[in-house]
Write a protein that holds these residues in place. Structure first.
Motif, PDB file in Angstrom:
ATOM      1  N   GLU A 146       0.830  -1.216   0.000  1.00  0.00           N
ATOM      2  CA  GLU A 146       0.000   0.000   0.000  1.00  0.00           C
ATOM      3  C   GLU A 146       0.858   1.258   0.000  1.00  0.00           C
ATOM      4  N   GLY A 147       1.810   1.303  -0.924  1.00  0.00           N
ATOM      5  CA  GLY A 147       2.649   2.483  -1.057  1.00  0.00           C
ATOM      6  C   GLY A 147       3.573   2.730   0.110  1.00  0.00           C
ATOM      7  N   GLY A 148       3.841   1.695   0.894  1.00  0.00           N
ATOM      8  CA  GLY A 148       4.726   1.841   2.046  1.00  0.00           C
ATOM      9  C   GLY A 148       4.013   2.273   3.309  1.00  0.00           C
ATOM     10  N   GLU A 149       2.702   2.500   3.247  1.00  0.00           N
ATOM     11  CA  GLU A 149       1.957   2.913   4.433  1.00  0.00           C
ATOM     12  C   GLU A 149       1.682   1.760   5.383  1.00  0.00           C
ATOM     13  N   VAL A 150       1.778   0.524   4.875  1.00  0.00           N
ATOM     14  CA  VAL A 150       1.438  -0.667   5.657  1.00  0.00           C
ATOM     15  C   VAL A 150       2.543  -1.697   5.508  1.00  0.00           C
ATOM     16  N   TYR A 151       2.853  -2.386   6.611  1.00  0.00           N
ATOM     17  CA  TYR A 151       3.770  -3.519   6.573  1.00  0.00           C
ATOM     18  C   TYR A 151       2.949  -4.800   6.638  1.00  0.00           C
ATOM     19  N   LEU A 152       3.306  -5.755   5.800  1.00  0.00           N
ATOM     20  CA  LEU A 152       2.662  -7.071   5.836  1.00  0.00           C
ATOM     21  C   LEU A 152       3.631  -8.056   6.480  1.00  0.00           C
ATOM     22  N   TYR A 153       3.299  -8.485   7.687  1.00  0.00           N
ATOM     23  CA  TYR A 153       4.089  -9.478   8.415  1.00  0.00           C
ATOM     24  C   TYR A 153       3.463 -10.844   8.189  1.00  0.00           C
ATOM     25  N   THR A 154       4.281 -11.822   7.845  1.00  0.00           N
ATOM     26  CA  THR A 154       3.777 -13.186   7.667  1.00  0.00           C
ATOM     27  C   THR A 154       4.665 -14.170   8.424  1.00  0.00           C
ATOM     28  N   LYS A 155       4.027 -15.239   8.892  1.00  0.00           N
ATOM     29  CA  LYS A 155       4.740 -16.271   9.646  1.00  0.00           C
ATOM     30  C   LYS A 155       4.083 -17.614   9.364  1.00  0.00           C
ATOM     31  N   ALA A 156       4.876 -18.586   8.984  1.00  0.00           N
ATOM     32  CA  ALA A 156       4.348 -19.906   8.631  1.00  0.00           C
ATOM     33  C   ALA A 156       3.703 -20.587   9.834  1.00  0.00           C
ATOM     34  N   ILE A 157       2.608 -21.304   9.582  1.00  0.00           N
ATOM     35  CA  ILE A 157       1.949 -22.140  10.582  1.00  0.00           C
ATOM     36  C   ILE A 157       2.122 -23.587  10.154  1.00  0.00           C
ATOM     37  N   MET A 158       2.753 -24.385  10.990  1.00  0.00           N
ATOM     38  CA  MET A 158       3.045 -25.773  10.659  1.00  0.00           C
ATOM     39  C   MET A 158       2.113 -26.713  11.447  1.00  0.00           C
ATOM     40  N   ILE A 159       2.049 -27.961  10.988  1.00  0.00           N
ATOM     41  CA  ILE A 159       1.376 -29.013  11.755  1.00  0.00           C
ATOM     42  C   ILE A 159       2.425 -29.594  12.709  1.00  0.00           C
ATOM     43  N   PRO A 160       2.358 -29.256  14.014  1.00  0.00           N
ATOM     44  CA  PRO A 160       3.454 -29.602  14.919  1.00  0.00           C
ATOM     45  C   PRO A 160       3.414 -31.011  15.488  1.00  0.00           C
ATOM     46  N   ASN A 161       2.214 -31.580  15.621  1.00  0.00           N
ATOM     47  CA  ASN A 161       2.121 -32.873  16.294  1.00  0.00           C
ATOM     48  C   ASN A 161       0.835 -33.594  15.904  1.00  0.00           C
ATOM     49  N   MET A 203      -0.410 -19.618   7.156  1.00  0.00           N
ATOM     50  CA  MET A 203       0.473 -18.591   7.715  1.00  0.00           C
ATOM     51  C   MET A 203      -0.350 -17.509   8.400  1.00  0.00           C
ATOM     52  N   TRP A 204       0.288 -16.850   9.339  1.00  0.00           N
ATOM     53  CA  TRP A 204      -0.261 -15.626   9.894  1.00  0.00           C
ATOM     54  C   TRP A 204      -0.013 -14.508   8.894  1.00  0.00           C
ATOM     55  N   SER A 205      -1.021 -13.707   8.656  1.00  0.00           N
ATOM     56  CA  SER A 205      -0.914 -12.550   7.779  1.00  0.00           C
ATOM     57  C   SER A 205      -1.401 -11.344   8.573  1.00  0.00           C
ATOM     58  N   ILE A 206      -0.477 -10.431   8.896  1.00  0.00           N
ATOM     59  CA  ILE A 206      -0.816  -9.295   9.750  1.00  0.00           C
ATOM     60  C   ILE A 206      -0.432  -8.003   9.034  1.00  0.00           C
ATOM     61  N   ARG A 207      -1.417  -7.174   8.778  1.00  0.00           N
ATOM     62  CA  ARG A 207      -1.193  -5.868   8.160  1.00  0.00           C
ATOM     63  C   ARG A 207      -1.057  -4.820   9.253  1.00  0.00           C
ATOM     64  N   ILE A 208       0.136  -4.214   9.326  1.00  0.00           N
ATOM     65  CA  ILE A 208       0.472  -3.276  10.393  1.00  0.00           C
ATOM     66  C   ILE A 208       0.691  -1.889   9.799  1.00  0.00           C
ATOM     67  N   PRO A 209      -0.118  -0.887  10.164  1.00  0.00           N
ATOM     68  CA  PRO A 209       0.105   0.464   9.643  1.00  0.00           C
ATOM     69  C   PRO A 209       1.463   1.015  10.076  1.00  0.00           C
ATOM     70  N   LYS A 210       2.190   1.607   9.141  1.00  0.00           N
ATOM     71  CA  LYS A 210       3.490   2.188   9.467  1.00  0.00           C
ATOM     72  C   LYS A 210       3.332   3.263  10.532  1.00  0.00           C
ATOM     73  N   ARG A 211       2.253   4.033  10.444  1.00  0.00           N
ATOM     74  CA  ARG A 211       2.015   5.089  11.420  1.00  0.00           C
ATOM     75  C   ARG A 211       1.958   4.514  12.840  1.00  0.00           C
ATOM     76  N   ALA A 212       1.312   3.362  12.995  1.00  0.00           N
ATOM     77  CA  ALA A 212       1.194   2.754  14.319  1.00  0.00           C
ATOM     78  C   ALA A 212       2.556   2.305  14.845  1.00  0.00           C
ATOM     79  N   VAL A 213       3.406   1.796  13.933  1.00  0.00           N
ATOM     80  CA  VAL A 213       4.746   1.369  14.339  1.00  0.00           C
ATOM     81  C   VAL A 213       5.558   2.568  14.828  1.00  0.00           C
ATOM     82  N   VAL A 214       5.530   3.664  14.042  1.00  0.00           N
ATOM     83  CA  VAL A 214       6.296   4.858  14.407  1.00  0.00           C
ATOM     84  C   VAL A 214       5.790   5.431  15.732  1.00  0.00           C
ATOM     85  N   ASN A 215       4.490   5.495  15.901  1.00  0.00           N
ATOM     86  CA  ASN A 215       3.933   6.046  17.143  1.00  0.00           C
ATOM     87  C   ASN A 215       4.296   5.196  18.347  1.00  0.00           C
ATOM     88  N   ARG A 216       4.511   3.901  18.114  1.00  0.00           N
ATOM     89  CA  ARG A 216       4.814   2.977  19.202  1.00  0.00           C
ATOM     90  C   ARG A 216       6.282   3.056  19.624  1.00  0.00           C
TER      91      ARG A 216
END
Length: 217
Positions: A146-161, A203-216
């Motif tokens: 989204e033009g750099g306004e949002v970060y997309l964080y992803t993390k694989a989800i496995m079958i553990p057991n 996978m986990w798919s998390i859209r994080i606003p850049k503004r929220a990261v900077v404010n944090r």
């Protein structure tokens, strides 16, 4: 096609801020002012977003697992399927509202149609699948969208057991008849079965606003 997934993923990372994407000037200016005031670099913000994404995904995973284990203990696996059908998405909604992000479990072999990946998520899932098949660590990833306004964080989800196979394994050998009956009723187009231990579940798919990261920071 999967063998090209990891290559395409890297292309997406470096092209996600292309000029074809519309950028909100107001948000852009606000973030830049905050960055300048706090003397933050892009690399620092990206790292902070990565760490925050890990925290959020861990929190969401713990919330879901805790609720699921309680449901299994009270109602068995068949009852847990019914519980997840009603409560999984509201649990995730509570987490994303708490942090001001958009969180989702995306999967190529989805059970709930709402977990179907979008085009960007599908490319990343292909890359994770390639890594799993080739024995390459499926590490978390972050990229700008989204033009750099949002970060997309992803993390694989496995079958553990083997516990997971009671709902995601093979019909005849892993999933009990009463559980299978509920799955057929709740998810008539279920694709989240016939998994084995070590498989990529999604996978986990998390859209994080850049503004929220900077404010944090």
């Amino acid at each position: 096609m999967k063998k090209f997934g990891i290559i395409i993923l890297f292309l997406l990372i470096f092209s996600a801020c292309g000029g074809n994407e519309r950028v909100s000037r107001e948000v852009f200016d606000e973030v830049n002012r905050s960055m300048e005031a706090k003397k933050l670099s892009e690399a620092q913000i990206l790292q902070a977003a990565m760490e925050w994404g890990e925290e959020i995904s861990t929190e969401a995973q713990q919330q879901l697992i805790g609720a699921l284990q309680a449901a299994i203990g009270e109602k068995g696996f068949a009852g847990a399927v019914d519980f997840c059908h009603v409560n999984a998405l509201p649990i995730l909604k509570e987490v994303d509202e708490k942090h001001g992000v958009k969180i989702k479990r995306a999967s190529l072999n989805y059970r709930n149609p709402l977990d179907k990946p979008d085009d960007t998520e599908e490319v990343i899932l292909d890359a994770y699948q390639y890594n799993v098949e080739e024995g390459i660590p499926a590490d978390p990833n972050i990229q700008k969208i989204e033009g750099g306004e949002v970060y997309l964080y992803t993390k694989a989800i496995m079958i553990p057991n083997a516990l997971c196979l009671n709902c995601h394994g093979a019909k005849d050998s892993d999933i009990a008849p009463d559980t299978w009956k509920v799955l057929e009723e709740k998810y008539p187009n279920d694709q989240a079965i016939n998994h084995k231990i070590g498989d990529l579940r999604g996978m986990w798919s998390i859209r994080i606003p850049k503004r929220a990261v900077v404010n944090r920071m």
